[in-house]
Design an enzyme around this catalytic site. Structure first.
Site, PDB file in Angstrom:
ATOM      1  N   GLY A 332       0.771  -1.234  -0.114  1.00  0.00           N
ATOM      2  CA  GLY A 332       0.068  -0.094  -0.110  1.00  0.00           C
ATOM      3  C   GLY A 332       0.810   1.238   0.008  1.00  0.00           C
ATOM      4  O   GLY A 332       2.060   1.210  -0.066  1.00  0.00           O
ATOM      5  N   GLY A 335       0.502   8.950   2.891  1.00  0.00           N
ATOM      6  CA  GLY A 335       0.986  10.188   2.470  1.00  0.00           C
ATOM      7  C   GLY A 335       2.221  10.453   2.779  1.00  0.00           C
ATOM      8  O   GLY A 335       3.132  11.230   2.179  1.00  0.00           O
ATOM      9  N   VAL A 339       4.563   0.956   1.278  1.00  0.00           N
ATOM     10  CA  VAL A 339       4.819  -0.119   2.053  1.00  0.00           C
ATOM     11  C   VAL A 339       5.012  -1.348   1.409  1.00  0.00           C
ATOM     12  O   VAL A 339       4.178  -1.688   0.535  1.00  0.00           O
ATOM     13  CB  VAL A 339       3.763  -0.300   3.368  1.00  0.00           C
ATOM     14  CG1 VAL A 339       4.156  -1.528   4.370  1.00  0.00           C
ATOM     15  CG2 VAL A 339       3.877   1.132   3.918  1.00  0.00           C
ATOM     16  N   LYS A 353       8.593   0.236   5.031  1.00  0.00           N
ATOM     17  CA  LYS A 353       8.173   1.388   4.663  1.00  0.00           C
ATOM     18  C   LYS A 353       9.103   2.215   3.967  1.00  0.00           C
ATOM     19  O   LYS A 353      10.321   2.563   4.810  1.00  0.00           O
ATOM     20  CB  LYS A 353       7.340   2.113   5.700  1.00  0.00           C
ATOM     21  CG  LYS A 353       6.948   3.589   5.444  1.00  0.00           C
ATOM     22  CD  LYS A 353       6.407   4.246   6.367  1.00  0.00           C
ATOM     23  CE  LYS A 353       5.127   3.988   6.753  1.00  0.00           C
ATOM     24  NZ  LYS A 353       4.539   5.107   7.727  1.00  0.00           N
ATOM     25  N   ASP A 450      -3.313  10.954  14.194  1.00  0.00           N
ATOM     26  CA  ASP A 450      -4.016  10.278  12.953  1.00  0.00           C
ATOM     27  C   ASP A 450      -4.591   9.007  13.093  1.00  0.00           C
ATOM     28  O   ASP A 450      -4.355   7.995  12.311  1.00  0.00           O
ATOM     29  CB  ASP A 450      -2.902  10.379  11.888  1.00  0.00           C
ATOM     30  CG  ASP A 450      -3.345  10.373  10.560  1.00  0.00           C
ATOM     31  OD1 ASP A 450      -4.634  10.910  10.229  1.00  0.00           O
ATOM     32  OD2 ASP A 450      -2.559  10.048   9.559  1.00  0.00           O
TER      33      ASP A 450
END
Length: 648
Positions: A332, A335, A339, A353, A450
């Site tokens: 995926g 922002g 990854v 990542k 977040d």
């Protein structure tokens, strides 16, 4: 007064005369534009990504003499790289790169959009492309540029000396971090040479590039000058000295003039004007030095943290583990980076990542993940296993979480089997326990900032694991709140944080409340500053008439415990109350979900008018709660970027 100002202005100009004498070597060696072109419909988006990439790479080059940037998404992603030759001073580097940026625009003609270009100057290099080229060392478009004038002396000796010199550059630069200048003299014949590998080419890649350059540059003799412009390196020889012996910011041969000038001018200037000038310069220099020290201190602390810990893993190991970041391994993208799934040499499956290395937010994000999260462990937090900071990009290594993110299940983005009621309740409880640990139980008081469905991952047993701590903030123990830049995702952000930048644990509680309601209802809380019927509005209206269970996800087909569902929705509404003080702590939420704990009646969520679908910053009594949203808040899609909102 006017006379003094004129003298001060003259004094400033004269002092700057010395500053302008420099040699940035901004002489173009070659401009190579790609033959591939983009569709006309993509031109505007791609050009915007291209300009943003150039804008981002400039401060990196100004600070480090090189910069690696990725900007954009999908087919409109632009990869950019800029670097100065290491013998240039930082001032000359800045001048060379500034000119380089203006000329690379020639690869963007009016009628068509060229997807890539590379510009070689004798002092700096700039390249952009539509694909990731950071591991390339040689390519089919590499150039050999020979001079126009033949050597007038003993050509066989000259050719021999050039050969010896470039071989010396090849061997020596590999031992000197990919850069070397050298001179070979025999009798009256001197040949000067320079070799440099770009920072993204290391080890065997640098060696391969230089070996290729040594073979090519022999074709230039008996010309007095030759250059090889490869994808990963630059090699040049000349009968004239063209490089600097040091990277000093003071141009050679001008020290006497520089030192005499203040003495001569000091006799003609008034003391007050001179002191005013010195004070102004001192102020700005000190301000700049302090800023640089803060940035170096933060980055230095980060490097020390990594080196002292067991987290440090070589870039090459991680690159190989992720199959060189092949798209088939991609899990995926968010922002802050992409990854990938990887398998370490010991067989352990991990998630790797790749952080976007484009702004100082990179430092903040990496520092947060390594410095904060490496020291905390909880069953409901994704564990950080390692990192790499030495390669062309920064990597973070996490435990591999097999069952996607919570958003993939709730919003059905990957056609997955819908979650059962038991699974949903377990996930909500696990997320609450993870946040309670961050806020109250860990040694560090941490606010995530977040919390949302895509940042809650699910393992093979559907245990919730909170991920992505790039925006997290370490909270001082002696502070009730902090005022900070706004960052997060619209729809999950607390009103006092959006409007005033006031951050407390209750901002995470609000985000958790939205998450609970989305999980139970199976819908997204579409939240913008305009008239709309939000999920919170719908649920609040149903709760007011005692029919909150009508909002529950129809995919459950009423296979749920109605009492539990009502309780969960009531807890969600408690967490999204307009007043931060009325929201419960996360430890209280855990008790409400696990014990027979009394649940208070919630008050209205923010930005709602009773009985209508309109947003309003007023409470039920018509009193303004938070003020107007700031027009400076910027969003990209649904992700809110860093911006300042001043408290009223």
């Amino acid at each position: 007064m006017n006379s003094s100002l004129k003298l001060l202005f003259l004094f400033t100009l004269l002092l700057l005369i010395n500053e302008s004498i420099c040699d940035p070597r901004a002489t173009q060696a070659a401009l190579i534009c790609s033959n591939t072109t983009a569709a006309q419909s993509d031109r505007q988006v791609y050009v915007a990504s291209f300009l943003a990439a150039l804008n981002s790479v400039t401060p990196l080059v100004s600070r480090n003499k090189f910069g690696v940037v990725t900007n954009g998404t999908g087919n409109n992603t632009v990869y950019a790289y800029g670097q100065c030759l290491k013998d240039l001073s930082q001032r000359d580097c800045n001048l060379c790169f500034a000119q380089c940026k203006t000329q690379i625009l020639r690869c963007l003609p009016f009628q068509r959009l060229v997807n890539g270009g590379r510009l070689y100057y004798d002092g700096c290099f700039l390249r952009y492309d539509y694909y990731k080229f950071f591991n390339e060392s040689v390519s089919s478009v590499d150039r050999t540029i020979c001079g126009n004038t033949n050597f007038s002396g003993n050509q066989s000796l000259f050719k021999e000396n050039v050969g010896v010199l470039v071989r010396k550059l090849e061997v020596g630069s590999l031992k000197n971090d990919g850069f070397l200048t050298a001179v070979l003299s025999s009798g009256n014949l001197s040949v000067y040479g320079l070799a440099q590998c770009w920072e993204f080419v290391k080890g065997s890649g640098c060696q391969r590039c230089l070996a290729n350059a040594v073979k090519k540059i022999g074709s230039c003799t008996p010309k007095e000058e030759g250059r090889v412009l490869n994808t990963g390196c630059y090699v040049r020889y000349s009968t004239q000295k063209f490089f600097n012996n040091s990277a000093s910011d003071t141009p050679p041969g001008n020290g006497g003039r520089s030192s005499r000038l203040p003495v001569i001018l000091a006799t003609t200037l008034g003391i007050s004007a001179f002191l005013l000038f010195v004070s102004a310069v001192s102020f700005f220099v000190r301000k700049r030095v302090l800023k640089q020290k803060r940035e170096k201190k933060q980055l230095g602390a980060l490097i020390r943290t990594v080196n002292k810990s067991k987290l440090n893993i070589s870039y090459e190991t991680l690159e190989k583990a992720a199959n060189y970041f092949n798209n088939s391994n991609k899990l995926g993208q968010g922002g802050s980076g992409s990854v990938y799934k990887g398998i370490l040499p010991d067989g352990q499956v991990v998630a790797i990542k790749r952080l976007f290395f484009n702004t100082r937010q990179w430092v903040d994000h990496f520092f947060n993940e390594v410095n904060l999260i490496s020291g905390i462990h909880h069953k409901n937090l994704v564990k950080l296993l390692g990192c790499s900071i030495t390669g062309p990009e920064s990597l973070l290594v996490y435990e591999y979480v097999a069952n996607h993110s919570l958003a993939d299940y709730v919003f059905d983005t990957k056609n997955l089997q819908p979650l059962t009621w038991r699974q949903r309740y377990k996930i909500v409880l696990g997320t609450a326990e993870g946040l309670s640990y961050l806020h109250e139980e860990s040694k560090l008081r941490i606010i995530h900032r977040d919390i949302k469905l895509s940042n809650v991952l699910l393992d093979e047993d559907f245990t919730a694991k909170i991920a992505d701590f790039g925006l997290a903030r370490l909270f001082p123990e002696d502070r009730s709140h902090i005022s900070t830049a706004i960052a997060g995702t619209l729809g999950y952000m607390a009103p006092e944080y959006i409007v005033r930048g006031i951050l407390t644990e209750k901002a995470d509680v609000y985000s958790f409340g939205v998450l609970v309601i989305e999980v139970v209802c199976g819908k997204k809380n579409n939240y913008v500053f305009q008239n709309t019927n939000t999920l919170l509005q719908q649920l609040w209206n149903l709760y007011g008439i005692g029919k909150s269970c009508e909002a529950i996800d129809p995919l459950l087909e009423r296979n749920f415990n109605e009492e539990e569902a009502s309780k969960l929705l009531q807890v969600g509404l408690l967490c999204v109350q307009a007043s931060a003080e009325l929201r419960p702590s996360m430890s209280s939420v855990v008790k409400m979900l696990t014990e027979n704990h009394e649940i208070p009646q919630p008050t209205q969520p923010p930005f709602l008018n009773s009985g209508s679908s309109e947003f309003s910053p007023f409470n039920l009594h018509g009193k303004r709660l938070f003020g107007q949203p700031s027009s400076s808040t910027q969003s990209s899609g649904n992700k809110l970027t860093e911006s300042w909102i001043e408290p009223r």
